[in-house]
Structure formats: C-alpha cells, structure tokens
Design an enzyme around this catalytic site. Structure first.
Site, PDB file in Angstrom:
ATOM      1  N   GLU A 134     -15.743  19.950 -22.822  1.00 34.72           N
ATOM      2  CA  GLU A 134     -15.313  20.234 -24.192  1.00 34.72           C
ATOM      3  C   GLU A 134     -16.355  21.063 -24.942  1.00 34.72           C
ATOM      4  OE1 GLU A 134     -12.583  16.960 -26.017  1.00 34.72           O
ATOM      5  OE2 GLU A 134     -14.181  15.929 -24.891  1.00 34.72           O
ATOM      6  N   GLU A 188     -11.012  11.803 -18.696  1.00 32.35           N
ATOM      7  CA  GLU A 188     -10.781  10.716 -19.649  1.00 32.35           C
ATOM      8  C   GLU A 188      -9.552   9.877 -19.303  1.00 32.35           C
ATOM      9  OE1 GLU A 188     -13.061  13.847 -22.065  1.00 32.35           O
ATOM     10  OE2 GLU A 188     -11.576  13.811 -20.448  1.00 32.35           O
TER      11      GLU A 188
END
Length: 260
Positions: free
Chosen positions: A114, A134
C-alpha cells in the site's frame, strides 16, 4: 537510548527514508507513523532536498501492519483513529511535492504494498515479494490499497491479489504494472541513488507542478484535466527555470535549474 523506527539521511539533495524495525520485518504501527511524519516535516521544509528514496532495513521493505497491535484494537473508535493516521500519512507521501522512489529490498506485504502504491517510481530487488494478504487474516487492505491498486493495474489483477492474498515475485509485479523494474539485490540502493541524482538535476519547480498536474488530473474528467494542464504549463512558462532550460538548449550547454 531508543532507536527511531525511521532513519533519515540526506546527501547531495537526496533524502533516504529507511524503515528501521528489522526484528518485526518493519511492521507498521503508531510509532512508525509518528516517526514518518517527523521525517516528512524535515523533508518538506528543506528546499535543498529534491528527491526522496524509501527503503527498508533488513529482509523487508514493510511486511505489513503490526498484527499484535491490530489485534489489540477492539473499539471502532480506537481502530478508526489508527486508520485516520495511516490514511493521512500515505496521502501526504503520495502528494509530496518532491519525486519519490521506492527501493523495495524484500517483503512488501499489506501496508508495504500500500505504501508502494503512493510512490512515483518503484524499483524492486530481485528478492522482493509483494502482496496484499489481509484476506487471510479476515481483513482487507485498509490503508488506501483497495482504491489505489484498482486505479493503477488491471481490475482483474487487482482483485486476484486482494481476493486470494497470495504473494507475487518482483518479476510478476513488474509484469502487471505495480513497479518499474527489477534490480539485482546488491545493486538496489545504488540504482535508486543514480535515478535520484538524475531527478535532482531537473527543475524542482517544474517537477512539483508536473506531479500536481498528474495527481489532480487523475481525479478529473478529461476535458477538465486538459484545461488544468493548460493552466499549469502556463505557470511553468512564467518560471526562470523554463527560460533557463530553453536558453541552455539554444546555447548548447547543460541547464542549471534553481527552482525559481
């Protein structure tokens, strides 16, 4: 004496930010976010810094969020504050008025990928591994990753990465458009510094306006973005650097840009 989780070094107009929690594979937590912001304060206020390199200490760039820290967050207000902080930090990095280079030295997972999505130019070590795992923890990317990745690579590739949570190699990351190129591991920082030195020789003012034009225009319809570009190039043509560049070309000499 406590060691800062972010090391900042400056040399020849180039700042290098190194995430420095190697025992946790540079996992992100509130302390790291705070240290990032302190370093960025210095970078933004120093006109001599023209380019910023982001890298990690040890085997990882950033191997994700600090899972124990995340697991301790039970209240929505508590997690909401962490989410606010990391979103604000990543956006601050994304719109920084100086070019940014990612030198990904190892694992860039979850928050590591990210963060990479906020950087301008991305070099990957041949040993780097990227991914958004995730989903395997019953989560999904929550630091801007869902929105940035879907805008940067084909939707089907982005969804596969997020839905399955698999890691991908540096070569695969370049193939799908997540990064610029793969560099031999031992040459990674040298390559990043050579690239940074080339960028530092350009006009910092023009690079600032160019970056703003790209970021702002991406959120506009094409007709509005073209008018925005027209206005921004008008500002550039009013700068000393633009006329220095043109004069240097006509005089057949290297340009000497000052940022004015």
């Amino acid at each position: 004496m406590t060691t800062s989780p972010i090391k900042l070094t400056v040399e020849d107009n180039v700042a290098t930010l190194t995430i420095n929690r190697p025992k946790t594979l540079n996992a992100l937590n509130t302390e790291v976010i705070d240290a990032f912001n302190i370093a960025l304060d210095q970078i933004e206020s120093d006109p001599e810094i023209r380019v910023v390199i982001f890298t990690g200490e040890g085997r990882a760039f950033i191997a994700g969020g600090d899972i124990a820290d995340l697991n301790s967050r039970q209240g929505l207000d508590h997690y909401g504050q962490f989410a606010e902080d990391i979103h604000r930090l990543f956006r601050r990095i994304e719109v920084l008025d100086k070019p940014t280079i990612g030198a990904v030295n190892g694992y860039a997972l979850g928050g590591g990928t990210e963060l990479l999505l906020t950087l301008d130019i991305r070099l990957l070590s041949s040993q780097a591994m990227l991914g958004l795992p995730e989903i395997n923890l019953g989560l999904f990317p929550g630091a801007g990753g869902t929105q940035r990745i879907i805008r940067q690579i084909p939707s089907c590739c982005a969804r596969e990465l997020m839905y399955l949570g698999d890691m991908i190699s540096a070569e695969e990351a370049v193939r799908i458009g997540l990064a610029n190129r793969v560099v031999p591991h031992d040459a990674l920082l040298d390559e990043a510094r050579v690239l940074a030195a080339r960028l530092a020789d350009k006009s910092p003012l023009v690079l600032k306006f160019l970056k703003r034009t790209l970021i702002d225009g991406a959120d506009m319809p094409l007709s509005a973005a073209l008018r925005h570009e027209q206005a921004m190039i008008g500002l550039v043509l009013d700068s000393r650097d633009a006329h220095e560049g043109c004069t240097a070309f006509l005089e057949k000499r290297p340009a000497r840009f000052t940022g004015e």
